[in-house]
Write an enzyme that holds these catalytic residues in place. Structure first.
Site, PDB file in Angstrom:
ATOM      1  N   TYR A  40       1.033  -1.247   0.027  1.00 19.27           N
ATOM      2  CA  TYR A  40       0.045   0.117  -0.166  1.00 19.27           C
ATOM      3  C   TYR A  40       0.771   1.294   0.051  1.00 19.27           C
ATOM      4  O   TYR A  40       0.237   2.482   0.025  1.00 19.27           O
ATOM      5  CB  TYR A  40      -1.184  -0.078   1.029  1.00 19.27           C
ATOM      6  N   HIS A 118      -7.806   0.934  -6.519  1.00 20.86           N
ATOM      7  CA  HIS A 118      -6.944   0.207  -5.680  1.00 20.86           C
ATOM      8  C   HIS A 118      -5.604   0.728  -5.680  1.00 20.86           C
ATOM      9  O   HIS A 118      -5.054   0.712  -6.621  1.00 20.86           O
ATOM     10  CB  HIS A 118      -7.272  -1.426  -6.044  1.00 20.86           C
TER      11      HIS A 118
HETATM   12  C1  DHK Z   1      -7.208  -2.236  -0.328  1.00 17.90           C
HETATM   13  C2  DHK Z   1      -7.513  -3.213   0.546  1.00 17.90           C
HETATM   14  O1  DHK Z   1      -7.685  -2.906   1.986  1.00 17.90           O
HETATM   15  C3  DHK Z   1      -7.722  -4.648   0.235  1.00 17.90           C
HETATM   16  O2  DHK Z   1      -8.694  -5.228   1.086  1.00 17.90           O
HETATM   17  C4  DHK Z   1      -7.876  -4.624  -0.980  1.00 17.90           C
HETATM   18  C5  DHK Z   1      -7.114  -2.638  -1.642  1.00 17.90           C
HETATM   19  C6  DHK Z   1      -7.121  -3.911  -2.116  1.00 17.90           C
HETATM   20  C7  DHK Z   1      -5.867  -1.675  -2.395  1.00 17.90           C
HETATM   21  O3  DHK Z   1      -5.240  -2.143  -3.175  1.00 17.90           O
HETATM   22  O4  DHK Z   1      -6.142  -0.504  -2.316  1.00 17.90           O
HETATM   23  O5  DHK Z   1      -7.860  -6.176  -1.609  1.00 17.90           O
END
Ligand code: DHK
Length: 176
Positions: A40, A118
């Protein structure tokens, strides 16, 4: 009898001439910056929101952001968006991407156009992340471009929003 409360309610239902975009962040995205940075990134949610809000200010658009860890709160915010005449939604449903028919239904009910974002590339991850309850309703999907994905989604929204006229009617620019 006209009360202040009534006149405010009426004022709210008059469409603004300025584009109004709502950015919604689903569960656990409040932890960005420290949460699994390999997936992330290192930007915090505040970092991301600050960039989006200032981009809106630069072009005289209203960009609001909202994060919540609860499905119902996100659904209520989408209902509120319809009442507020929000023109476009940018949404990262996070974990609800793969589970929430109710959140999908809220977007379908309001019919506000939206882009699904995402941070990570969900198709390069576990198989349970490959299915989204949102993608077929979305105008488009951005996945795997990190925080930049939100900026791209916002740029799309600003470029393709219906142009409001001073008469309150809307002209929709065709996507290309
Ligand atoms: C964010 C999340 O919290 C995951 O549960 C998803 C998504 C993906 C992201 O890539 O921002 O699967």
């Amino acid at each position: 009898m006209t009360t202040k409360r009534t006149s405010r309610a009426v004022a709210k239902s008059v469409p603004s001439l300025h584009p109004h975009v709502l950015v919604l962040h689903g569960p656990n995205l409040n932890l960005l910056g420290s949460r699994e940075p390999g997936h992330y990134g290192l930007a915090t949610l505040d970092d991301i929101n600050r960039v989006l809000v200032s981009r809106g200010e630069a072009v005289n658009a209203q960009v609001e952001t909202f994060q919540n860890n609860h499905e119902g709160a996100l659904i209520d915010r989408i209902h509120q968006a319809a009442h507020d005449q929000v023109d476009f939604i940018v949404i990262n449903p996070a974990g609800y991407t793969h589970t929430s028919i109710a959140l999908r239904d809220a977007l379908a009910a309001t019919a506000i156009p939206f882009v699904e974002v995402h941070l990570s590339n969900i198709y390069a991850r576990e198989p349970f992340r490959h299915h989204s309850y949102f993608s077929d309703l979305a105008v488009g999907v951005v996945s795997g471009l990190g925080a930049h994905g939100y900026e791209l989604a916002l740029e799309y929204a600003l470029r393709h929003l219906p142009n409001r006229t001073s008469h309150g009617s809307q002209k929709t620019e065709k996507a290309h």
